[in-house]
Each structure stands twice: as C-alpha cells, then as structure tokens.
Design a protein around this motif. Structure first.
Motif, PDB file in Angstrom:
ATOM      1  N   HIS A 174      55.652  29.037  32.565  1.00  0.00           N
ATOM      2  CA  HIS A 174      55.527  30.878  32.072  1.00  0.00           C
ATOM      3  C   HIS A 174      56.524  31.476  32.933  1.00  0.00           C
ATOM      4  O   HIS A 174      56.888  32.837  32.291  1.00  0.00           O
ATOM      5  CB  HIS A 174      54.315  31.001  33.443  1.00  0.00           C
ATOM      6  CG  HIS A 174      54.332  32.185  33.969  1.00  0.00           C
ATOM      7  ND1 HIS A 174      53.355  33.166  33.256  1.00  0.00           N
ATOM      8  CD2 HIS A 174      54.852  33.739  35.152  1.00  0.00           C
ATOM      9  CE1 HIS A 174      53.666  33.864  33.573  1.00  0.00           C
ATOM     10  NE2 HIS A 174      53.865  34.253  34.655  1.00  0.00           N
ATOM     11  N   SER A 200      47.219  29.687  27.523  1.00  0.00           N
ATOM     12  CA  SER A 200      46.106  30.828  26.888  1.00  0.00           C
ATOM     13  C   SER A 200      45.018  30.035  27.769  1.00  0.00           C
ATOM     14  O   SER A 200      43.830  30.267  28.262  1.00  0.00           O
ATOM     15  CB  SER A 200      45.498  31.086  26.173  1.00  0.00           C
ATOM     16  OG  SER A 200      45.478  29.510  25.023  1.00  0.00           O
ATOM     17  N   PRO A 202      42.308  29.609  30.846  1.00  0.00           N
ATOM     18  CA  PRO A 202      41.415  30.714  31.214  1.00  0.00           C
ATOM     19  C   PRO A 202      41.479  30.031  32.866  1.00  0.00           C
ATOM     20  O   PRO A 202      41.847  31.024  34.169  1.00  0.00           O
ATOM     21  CB  PRO A 202      40.364  30.681  31.380  1.00  0.00           C
ATOM     22  CG  PRO A 202      39.278  29.642  30.238  1.00  0.00           C
ATOM     23  CD  PRO A 202      41.346  29.114  30.061  1.00  0.00           C
ATOM     24  N   TRP A 204      44.343  28.946  34.127  1.00  0.00           N
ATOM     25  CA  TRP A 204      46.266  29.696  34.461  1.00  0.00           C
ATOM     26  C   TRP A 204      46.332  31.109  34.383  1.00  0.00           C
ATOM     27  O   TRP A 204      46.728  31.882  35.292  1.00  0.00           O
ATOM     28  CB  TRP A 204      46.860  29.037  33.008  1.00  0.00           C
ATOM     29  CG  TRP A 204      48.461  29.411  33.784  1.00  0.00           C
ATOM     30  CD1 TRP A 204      49.373  30.120  32.875  1.00  0.00           C
ATOM     31  CD2 TRP A 204      49.448  29.283  35.068  1.00  0.00           C
ATOM     32  NE1 TRP A 204      50.768  30.531  33.151  1.00  0.00           N
ATOM     33  CE2 TRP A 204      50.168  30.050  34.268  1.00  0.00           C
ATOM     34  CE3 TRP A 204      49.108  28.702  35.781  1.00  0.00           C
ATOM     35  CZ2 TRP A 204      51.474  29.682  35.445  1.00  0.00           C
ATOM     36  CZ3 TRP A 204      49.979  28.291  36.868  1.00  0.00           C
ATOM     37  CH2 TRP A 204      51.572  29.076  36.963  1.00  0.00           C
ATOM     38  N   LEU A 205      45.067  32.341  33.506  1.00  0.00           N
ATOM     39  CA  LEU A 205      45.373  33.118  33.557  1.00  0.00           C
ATOM     40  C   LEU A 205      45.086  33.772  34.681  1.00  0.00           C
ATOM     41  O   LEU A 205      45.310  34.909  35.041  1.00  0.00           O
ATOM     42  CB  LEU A 205      44.817  33.459  32.420  1.00  0.00           C
ATOM     43  CG  LEU A 205      45.418  33.374  30.394  1.00  0.00           C
ATOM     44  CD1 LEU A 205      44.108  33.763  29.815  1.00  0.00           C
ATOM     45  CD2 LEU A 205      46.378  33.874  30.627  1.00  0.00           C
ATOM     46  N   LYS A 206      43.682  32.252  35.623  1.00  0.00           N
ATOM     47  CA  LYS A 206      43.522  33.511  36.496  1.00  0.00           C
ATOM     48  C   LYS A 206      44.643  33.531  37.904  1.00  0.00           C
ATOM     49  O   LYS A 206      44.752  34.382  38.790  1.00  0.00           O
ATOM     50  CB  LYS A 206      42.077  32.378  37.358  1.00  0.00           C
ATOM     51  CG  LYS A 206      41.319  32.636  36.384  1.00  0.00           C
ATOM     52  CD  LYS A 206      39.713  32.537  37.675  1.00  0.00           C
ATOM     53  CE  LYS A 206      38.598  32.897  36.937  1.00  0.00           C
ATOM     54  NZ  LYS A 206      37.411  31.064  36.759  1.00  0.00           N
ATOM     55  N   VAL A 208      47.837  32.990  37.386  1.00  0.00           N
ATOM     56  CA  VAL A 208      48.840  34.268  36.729  1.00  0.00           C
ATOM     57  C   VAL A 208      48.479  36.179  37.019  1.00  0.00           C
ATOM     58  O   VAL A 208      49.452  36.333  37.690  1.00  0.00           O
ATOM     59  CB  VAL A 208      49.181  34.609  35.098  1.00  0.00           C
ATOM     60  CG1 VAL A 208      50.607  35.755  34.677  1.00  0.00           C
ATOM     61  CG2 VAL A 208      50.199  32.900  35.004  1.00  0.00           C
ATOM     62  N   ASP A 209      47.253  36.483  37.190  1.00  0.00           N
ATOM     63  CA  ASP A 209      47.144  37.248  37.513  1.00  0.00           C
ATOM     64  C   ASP A 209      46.744  37.613  39.422  1.00  0.00           C
ATOM     65  O   ASP A 209      47.098  38.784  39.814  1.00  0.00           O
ATOM     66  CB  ASP A 209      44.866  37.165  38.179  1.00  0.00           C
ATOM     67  CG  ASP A 209      44.847  39.161  36.553  1.00  0.00           C
ATOM     68  OD1 ASP A 209      43.202  38.626  37.593  1.00  0.00           O
ATOM     69  OD2 ASP A 209      45.331  38.901  36.055  1.00  0.00           O
ATOM     70  N   LEU A 210      47.520  36.873  40.258  1.00  0.00           N
ATOM     71  CA  LEU A 210      47.918  36.980  40.859  1.00  0.00           C
ATOM     72  C   LEU A 210      48.834  37.425  41.252  1.00  0.00           C
ATOM     73  O   LEU A 210      49.100  38.219  42.649  1.00  0.00           O
ATOM     74  CB  LEU A 210      47.291  35.536  42.346  1.00  0.00           C
ATOM     75  CG  LEU A 210      46.457  35.238  41.917  1.00  0.00           C
ATOM     76  CD1 LEU A 210      46.841  33.674  42.792  1.00  0.00           C
ATOM     77  CD2 LEU A 210      44.858  36.281  43.139  1.00  0.00           C
ATOM     78  N   LYS A 213      52.229  43.184  39.311  1.00  0.00           N
ATOM     79  CA  LYS A 213      52.819  43.568  38.201  1.00  0.00           C
ATOM     80  C   LYS A 213      53.207  44.448  38.204  1.00  0.00           C
ATOM     81  O   LYS A 213      53.975  45.152  39.350  1.00  0.00           O
ATOM     82  CB  LYS A 213      51.156  44.321  37.722  1.00  0.00           C
ATOM     83  CG  LYS A 213      49.937  43.652  38.352  1.00  0.00           C
ATOM     84  CD  LYS A 213      49.413  42.861  37.139  1.00  0.00           C
ATOM     85  CE  LYS A 213      47.695  42.133  37.042  1.00  0.00           C
ATOM     86  NZ  LYS A 213      47.917  40.989  38.218  1.00  0.00           N
TER      87      LYS A 213
END
Lengths: 213, 220
Positions: A174, A200, A202, A204-206, A208-210, A213
C-alpha cells in the motif's frame, strides 16, 4: 471486549494484524499507543510487548505480540468466522507457510526500507537517502521476479485462494504504491494484477480509511 | 519403513543446520544432498526449480518440495507429532501461539543482527572479504537489546515459549553457535545469567551436538 489490538494507526505491523481481524469479521477494540509520550517504552506496555513495539494483542487472558503470530492465531482459532485465511490441508498449509516465510524473510526487509525512505521520511521532514533507495529497489526487484514466476503458476502466493501469505504484504505494498517504486510492481503483469486484487479487498479498504487524509 | 527425506545444502549453512536439528529432534531419517555454493550449484536451473531464490536449504519428502528453513521446520514438527521430541510446535492453539510469537521474534529481531555478525566475524574472513567495522558495531548494539529482552523472559520461563523446548528455541541454535564458538562473542550470551543457562541447555541437546559434528566433519 475480549479482543483488543494495541497499536499505532499507520504502522505496517499494526495494520497487518488489523486487516486480519477485519477479514475475520471479529469485534475488537483498537487501543492507540501514544508514541509521542513514549508509552511504548513504559513498563505497562513492555509487559505486552517486551520489544517495546506495536502491535500487541489480547484475547481474554491470552496476550500476544509479533504481527504475524497474531494473524496466525486469529486465522486458526477463528477458522469458522469471516474469510478463511489459512489452508487446513497439511500439504497446502506447508506451501502457504513457505510463502509466508518468503514475505517475512525477503519481501519485508527490502520493502520496509523503501517504505521508510520514500513514504515515511518525507512525512517526518527527513531527507531520503537515494543510494539506499537504489540498493533496496534492486533487492525488491529480485524478489518480485520470483513472485512474477510464482504468480503465473498460482493465483495467489500461497495457493489458489487468498491467505495470510498474501495478506501479510498489504501494508508495505500500500505505502509503496504511493511512491515511484509502484513501477516495480506494475512492470510485472502477474504481480501488478495480484497487487490490484489484494489492495481492493473491502477489509483492506477499511484499514486504509483510518489513515489521515 | 519411511523413505528418508532429502535436504539440499551444506551443514555449515545456518539455515540448513536449522532444518537438520529439527529432523534429528523428531527422529526423522534424512539424506543430505550437498550443494556446492563455490561451484554455483545453487544457481543452476534444476536447483532453481525447487528453490527459486537459489538459496539453501531445500527439502523434499515423498509428498512435497519446500524451502525456507522455518517453514520446513514447522512442516516436519506438524507432520510427526508423536515422534521424537513432543511439543516442538505445541499441542494446542494457545501453546502454538506462544511458540509462533517467539519464532517470529527470532526471525524478525534476533536473526537479522546475529546473521550479519556471523557473516562479518566468521564467514567474511574465511572468504577473504574485508570486514565492515561500523556494521559489526551497529549489529552488536542491536543484538544486545534483543538479548536483554531474552534475559528478562528467560527469568520467567525455562525456555522462550514456556517450560518446554520448542521450535522457538531451536531456531536460535545455528547463529548462536557461530557467535559463541567461532566469532569470539560468547560473552554476549554467557554474561547474561538466564541467557547463558538457556544456551548451555539447548546447545547440549544431543541433536545439536550431532549437527555440530556434521559441521566440523571434513568435506566429503
């Protein structure tokens, strides 16, 4: 809550364990460790991880450290919950274990150094060492050549399904995808496709969301 | 009667010796196929088919081909739960978790500095390569921190993962042997009471003594 993960948002090792917990649909409490106040070196924290590193994990009375021991424990003990992350057939598990060791012994040393130089040093206002980057790009390229061959024969590194052998790579890949090193992955078609696939997911996306930004 | 398993590589290799001691602990008969690194046999196409990184060891039994010494050890221990030393990889998930934890600690924290030190202090001189003094100092400092953690841990339990000898302890034998016996760094281990006691115990095991004999035997 019985399951707790003590760690740092953004830490490769913390995220490695965290994504496994999320893949397994497990309810857990994330307990941030305050590095700024050197919490990781306090006696209370050293009782959880004697190396003063993150993550540390609890399941009731069980306490564990080392991100890859945590993921293995969770994958085996909670085999019936969420995504299956490990083979039960002994021969398939042996092959999966080979590639888990490859990640830990070969991929991680090469990639973690590049993550530090290219992704993290800039955030801390430190200067990237170009000679180190060149050296470790060479090492990573050699590992990825082996991966390219492997992934022509096998859909995932450990076998025909996504397992811990793939999952353990997520944090470092990542970070490197946000740097010039991403070209090393995309230059190899099977490696590139495998990266796109696992990044991609889900769960992992959760994770990364942490990240801020 | 089981067919002997095959291990590829020289006993002097730390990773090869890790597998050999595990096979001896589990009473699994084996044959050793020499791979001459000097002649580049580890980089030949036939060998790369079984070990794509061109390193040693590689392992074959009648069912499977494997590489990475710690993966091979786990396979051997799990395939032979009732043979030889019991409990090498635990008899239940909680014990196994503790063994995995200390095996990962060996792999991630102990192995890097101890490997570099063994190479710089033992192998580089043999290969007539110049030693890197800065690298030696840096890795001694890292290893000392790890051994301080071990010193505490081994004051709480007889072996790393608990009160029995497991793969976690076994995995430390190869590098430590070089540092203690060939690199003049015994003091790092023996100056720490618990670590010294632990090293004496694990290195006195008949299985490890046999591996050291194999390492010291004249080349065939």
């Amino acid at each position: 809550m019985a399951l707790k993960l003590h760690g740092l948002v953004g830490s490769n090792a913390t995220f490695r364990s965290m994504v496994a917990l999320i893949e397994k649909d497990l309810d857990f409490e994330f307990v941030p460790v305050d590095f700024a106040s050197r919490e990781h070196k306090t006696p209370q924290f050293l009782a959880r991880n004697p190396f003063g590193q993150v993550p540390a994990f609890e399941d009731g009375d069980l306490k564990l450290f080392e991100s890859r021991a945590i993921t293995k424990y969770v994958a085996e003990v909670y085999a019936n919950k969420g995504t299956n992350l490990t083979f039960s057939d002994p021969k398939k598990l042996a092959i999966q274990t080979v590639w888990m060791e490859v990640e830990g012994q070969k991929f991680d040393p090469a990639s973690a150094k590049l993550v530090w130089e290219l992704a993290l040093k800039p955030i801390f206002g430190q200067k990237t060492d170009d000679a180190v980057v060149a050296e470790f790009e060479g090492k990573l390229a050699q590992v990825l050549d082996v991966y390219e061959n492997r992934l022509t024969e096998s859909k995932y590194l450990g076998g025909d399904i996504f397992t811990l052998a793939d999952l353990h790579h997520l944090p470092n890949i990542h970070y490197l995808m946000g740097t010039k090193v991403k070209s090393l992955f995309h230059a190899r078609p099977h490696v590139g496709a495998w990266c796109d696939d696992i990044l991609s997911r889900p769960a992992w996306l959760k994770v990364v969301d942490l990240l801020p930004k | 009667m089981a067919t002997p398993v095959t291990v590829y590589g020289p006993p002097l290799s730390t990773a090869v010796s890790r597998v050999l001691v595990c096979l001896l602990e589990k009473d699994v008969p084996f044959q050793l196929v020499p791979i001459s690194m000097a002649k580049g046999e580890h980089k030949k196409p036939d060998y790369l088919k079984i070990q794509p990184f061109g390193q040693v060891p590689a392992f074959q039994d009648d069912e499977i081909t494997l590489f990475e010494s710690r993966a091979i050890c786990r396979y051997i221990a799990e395939k032979n739960p009732s043979k030889g030393t019991m409990g090498l990889f635990g008899t239940n998930p909680l014990v196994k978790a503790s063994i995995d934890q200390w095996l990962e600690a060996e792999s991630q924290s102990f192995n890097p500095p101890s490997s570099i030190l063994a190479f710089q202090l033992v192998f580089a001189p043999r290969m007539k390569l110049k030693q890197d003094e800065a690298l030696i100092k840096q890795n001694e400092a890292k290893l000392v921190k790890v051994l301080d953690v071990y010193e505490n841990r081994l004051g709480e339990s007889r072996y790393l993962a608990g009160d029995e000898f497991t793969l976690a302890d076994l995995s430390h034998l190869p590098n430590t042997q070089y540092l203690v016996e060939k690199a003049n760094r015994a003091e790092l281990f023996t100056s720490r009471k618990n670590v010294g006691r632990w090293w004496d115990e694990i290195s006195s095991r008949p299985s490890w003594k046999k591996v050291v004999e194999m390492q010291n035997a004249p080349p065939q």
